[in-house]
Design a protein around this motif. Structure first.
Motif, PDB file in Angstrom:
ATOM      1  N   GLN A  18       5.901  15.055 -17.861  1.00 40.47           N
ATOM      2  CA  GLN A  18       7.157  15.463 -17.220  1.00 40.47           C
ATOM      3  C   GLN A  18       7.020  15.821 -15.738  1.00 40.47           C
ATOM      4  N   GLU A  19       5.868  15.583 -15.150  1.00 38.77           N
ATOM      5  CA  GLU A  19       5.733  15.803 -13.708  1.00 38.77           C
ATOM      6  C   GLU A  19       6.074  14.506 -12.983  1.00 38.77           C
ATOM      7  N   HIS A  20       6.858  14.608 -11.917  1.00 40.62           N
ATOM      8  CA  HIS A  20       7.176  13.437 -11.102  1.00 40.62           C
ATOM      9  C   HIS A  20       5.952  13.057 -10.274  1.00 40.62           C
ATOM     10  N   VAL A  21       5.422  11.873 -10.500  1.00 40.66           N
ATOM     11  CA  VAL A  21       4.230  11.411  -9.790  1.00 40.66           C
ATOM     12  C   VAL A  21       4.488  10.009  -9.251  1.00 40.66           C
ATOM     13  N   ALA A  22       4.099   9.789  -7.994  1.00 41.83           N
ATOM     14  CA  ALA A  22       4.192   8.476  -7.359  1.00 41.83           C
ATOM     15  C   ALA A  22       2.790   8.001  -6.991  1.00 41.83           C
ATOM     16  N   TYR A  23       2.613   6.683  -6.894  1.00 50.11           N
ATOM     17  CA  TYR A  23       1.304   6.088  -6.614  1.00 50.11           C
ATOM     18  C   TYR A  23       1.450   5.095  -5.460  1.00 50.11           C
ATOM     19  N   MET A  24       0.564   5.218  -4.460  1.00 51.83           N
ATOM     20  CA  MET A  24       0.583   4.309  -3.314  1.00 51.83           C
ATOM     21  C   MET A  24      -0.827   3.808  -3.028  1.00 51.83           C
ATOM     22  N   ARG A  25      -0.914   2.579  -2.541  1.00 53.24           N
ATOM     23  CA  ARG A  25      -2.205   2.010  -2.181  1.00 53.24           C
ATOM     24  C   ARG A  25      -2.816   2.762  -1.003  1.00 53.24           C
ATOM     25  N   SER A  26      -4.120   2.852  -0.990  1.00 52.48           N
ATOM     26  CA  SER A  26      -4.802   3.549   0.102  1.00 52.48           C
ATOM     27  C   SER A  26      -4.622   2.829   1.436  1.00 52.48           C
ATOM     28  N   ASP A  27      -4.392   1.495   1.389  1.00 52.88           N
ATOM     29  CA  ASP A  27      -4.215   0.739   2.626  1.00 52.88           C
ATOM     30  C   ASP A  27      -2.742   0.492   2.947  1.00 52.88           C
ATOM     31  N   CYS A  28      -1.858   1.210   2.253  1.00 46.21           N
ATOM     32  CA  CYS A  28      -0.424   1.036   2.473  1.00 46.21           C
ATOM     33  C   CYS A  28      -0.044   1.510   3.874  1.00 46.21           C
ATOM     34  N   ALA A  29       0.672   0.676   4.600  1.00 44.35           N
ATOM     35  CA  ALA A  29       1.061   1.028   5.969  1.00 44.35           C
ATOM     36  C   ALA A  29       1.942   2.270   5.988  1.00 44.35           C
ATOM     37  N   VAL A  30       2.832   2.402   5.007  1.00 43.96           N
ATOM     38  CA  VAL A  30       3.696   3.579   4.937  1.00 43.96           C
ATOM     39  C   VAL A  30       2.865   4.836   4.690  1.00 43.96           C
ATOM     40  N   CYS A  31       1.915   4.718   3.779  1.00 46.72           N
ATOM     41  CA  CYS A  31       1.048   5.861   3.455  1.00 46.72           C
ATOM     42  C   CYS A  31       0.325   6.342   4.715  1.00 46.72           C
ATOM     43  N   ARG A  32      -0.163   5.394   5.501  1.00 45.67           N
ATOM     44  CA  ARG A  32      -0.915   5.752   6.712  1.00 45.67           C
ATOM     45  C   ARG A  32       0.001   6.268   7.812  1.00 45.67           C
ATOM     46  N   SER A  33       1.097   5.564   8.039  1.00 43.45           N
ATOM     47  CA  SER A  33       1.958   5.927   9.170  1.00 43.45           C
ATOM     48  C   SER A  33       2.649   7.267   8.960  1.00 43.45           C
ATOM     49  N   GLU A  34       2.948   7.599   7.706  1.00 39.82           N
ATOM     50  CA  GLU A  34       3.627   8.867   7.422  1.00 39.82           C
ATOM     51  C   GLU A  34       2.645  10.019   7.223  1.00 39.82           C
ATOM     52  N   GLY A  35       1.360   9.681   7.163  1.00 38.24           N
ATOM     53  CA  GLY A  35       0.371  10.737   6.969  1.00 38.24           C
ATOM     54  C   GLY A  35       0.321  11.268   5.556  1.00 38.24           C
ATOM     55  N   PHE A  36       0.736  10.446   4.586  1.00 39.62           N
ATOM     56  CA  PHE A  36       0.707  10.882   3.188  1.00 39.62           C
ATOM     57  C   PHE A  36      -0.722  10.812   2.656  1.00 39.62           C
TER      58      PHE A  36
END
Length: 503
Positions: A18-36
């Motif tokens: 029941q926990e909201h969890v999201a998964y993103m690739r380590s090389d994802c441009a969004v992940c890097r640009s947003e500092g996630f």
């Protein structure tokens, strides 16, 4: 203004409890640009829906470029379709958590702080680790009466509130800590058969091998929505439903999910949890059973008196009549410990089986009698006699069957595939029983996740026993769980104390 970051939704089929969890690739441009980074909190938007999720970073080929993976809970909450664009953003600062930090530092929670925390929990802004910090800050006796009142009021206001066409609506609750104490399933049909309204919402197990909802679910559906619950109560005068399905106190349901693995109990949170749900369910009068024993949740008469005072004090402040009963918590109630095994004991009591556990029957009758007196169906001191008559006549059994039918149909409790009898090590008298270790043993056997798992406990305090006679029978759904539980039982020197020697 720059355009929002967007990734395409992918359902990963991962159960995150029941926990909201999201998964993103380590090389994802969004992940890097947003500092996630891993464990970052991110806000996800899909159409009109938005959720705040905890991020996990993926270093494998699980996700394609441009995708964001969602856990089952996050997928359902967001209402996304496969490949649908999801907007990502940093969530707004969690202002209410400052009050949690202050509480950790020793500052009491005022009403506004409690309301802010509860509101953010219900909105999904608290990660599990944030809720764990709040639970820990409130653990033990770190909340005073004023804090309990404020938190209870906030938790009540955050969910749906039921209203009934009756000036008197009764309920009963047990604070827990006593294996097998499944009186609710006997009390509700007795009280309903006498014409009182008793819309019972019960919890699933938190730190025990079974909650009342787990036991009832082996006999009938318990996941009732508000409309169904009202229909059942309107038809039969009572129900036994899982409180989490009707969202009467959604913050409490979320906190319980985190409390379960922590194994923490807090008097302040317990009172807010119990009473917020009773008030939200529309109750006017509530009886609360407080078992007291050396290995129960409440260990001393002094601790029981303190808890009783807090329960009645919070109830009075919020317009709820609360009565408490301090009961014997020295040993389990009945023989079964685990959902199906406890259901078997309940059925034996309701059906008038001469072999039914006498202690479960007597305890349920006492509680039912007190509820009948609170509700005005019996005079002072006359409730027990009325409850006994209703049970003996078969009216309670008929009412229970009718409630089960109204909730979706009566079921037969399952039986475990594997059993093992553990014998008494040596002769003597049973002088002590460890409730906590018995509960742990039943959980290691698979309860409550495996409804048929648990323990048949075959001795009572004061019994004279002979070496080799059955002490308990383990029930499990797999050979591995049976072996795991058996190894634990054989390693416990103080599971049961016989004379001056321990098993």
């Amino acid at each position: 203004m720059r355009p929002p970051a967007v990734l395409n939704a992918r359902r990963l089929g991962i159960d995150t409890c029941q926990e909201h969890v999201a998964y993103m690739r380590s090389d994802c441009a969004v992940c890097r640009s947003e500092g996630f980074g891993t464990r970052a909190r991110i806000e996800l938007r899909c159409g009109a829906r938005r959720v705040v999720a905890t991020l996990n970073v993926v270093y494998s080929s699980l996700l394609d470029e441009g995708e964001i993976g969602l856990s089952e809970t996050a997928w359902a909450a967001l209402g996304a379709l496969p490949g649908q664009p999801v907007q990502l953003a940093h969530p707004a600062p969690l202002q209410s958590f400052a009050a949690v930090r202050a509480k950790i530092g020793g500052r009491p929670l005022d009403a506004a702080a409690a309301a802010g925390i509860v509101g953010d929990i219900c909105a999904g802004r608290y990660a599990d680790i944030d809720m764990a910090a709040f639970i820990t800050a409130c653990a033990g006796n770190r909340m005073d009466l004023a804090e309990s009142i404020g938190l209870t009021r906030a938790m009540t206001a955050a969910g749906q509130q039921l209203r009934w066409d009756s000036p008197v609506v009764v309920d009963k609750h047990c604070v827990g800590g006593l294996p097998g104490n499944r009186t609710t399933l006997v009390v509700v049909p007795i009280v309903a058969a006498c014409g009182l309204l008793i819309p019972k919402t019960s919890s699933r197990a938190i730190t025990s091998p079974a909650g009342s909802a787990d036991v009832m679910e082996t006999l009938a559906p318990v996941m009732l929505d508000i409309a169904t619950m009202k229909a059942v109560v309107g038809r039969e005068g009572g129900c036994i439903a899982w409180g989490g399905a009707v969202a009467l106190s959604p913050a409490d349901d979320m906190l319980i999910r985190v409390e379960r693995p922590l194994g923490l109990d807090s008097e302040g949170l317990l009172v807010a949890s119990v009473l917020s749900k009773k008030i939200a369910a529309g109750s006017t009068h509530v009886l609360i059973d407080i078992p007291v024993g050396r290995t129960a949740k409440v260990r001393s008469p002094q601790a029981a008196a303190t808890l009783a005072a807090r329960l009645t004090g919070v109830g009075e402040a919020l317009g709820l009549a609360v009565a408490t009963l301090t009961s014997d918590g020295a040993q389990p109630v009945g023989r079964g410990i685990g959902p199906a095994l406890e259901a078997r004991d309940v059925l034996a009591v309701l059906q008038g089986d001469p072999a039914a556990p006498a202690d479960l029957r007597q305890r349920a009758l006492l509680l039912a009698g007190l509820v009948l007196e609170m509700g005005g169906k019996a005079g002072a001191g006359q409730g027990l006699a009325l409850a006994t008559t209703v049970l003996a006549s078969g009216a309670a059994w008929a009412k229970f069957q009718a409630i089960c039918a109204a909730q979706g149909g009566m079921r037969t409790p399952p039986r475990a595939r594997f059993t093992h009898v553990l014998g008494v090590a040596h002769s003597g008298r049973i002088v002590a029983i460890d409730n906590g270790r018995l509960a742990q043993l039943a959980k290691l056997a698979g309860a409550p996740g495996a409804p048929a798992a648990g323990i048949d406990f075959q001795v009572r305090l004061g019994d004279e026993v002979d070496a080799g006679q059955p002490l308990l029978t383990l029930h499990a759904e797999s050979a591995g769980e049976l072996a795991y539980a058996l190894a634990y039982a054989q390693s416990q020197e103080h599971l049961v104390t016989i004379g001056q020697h321990d098993l």
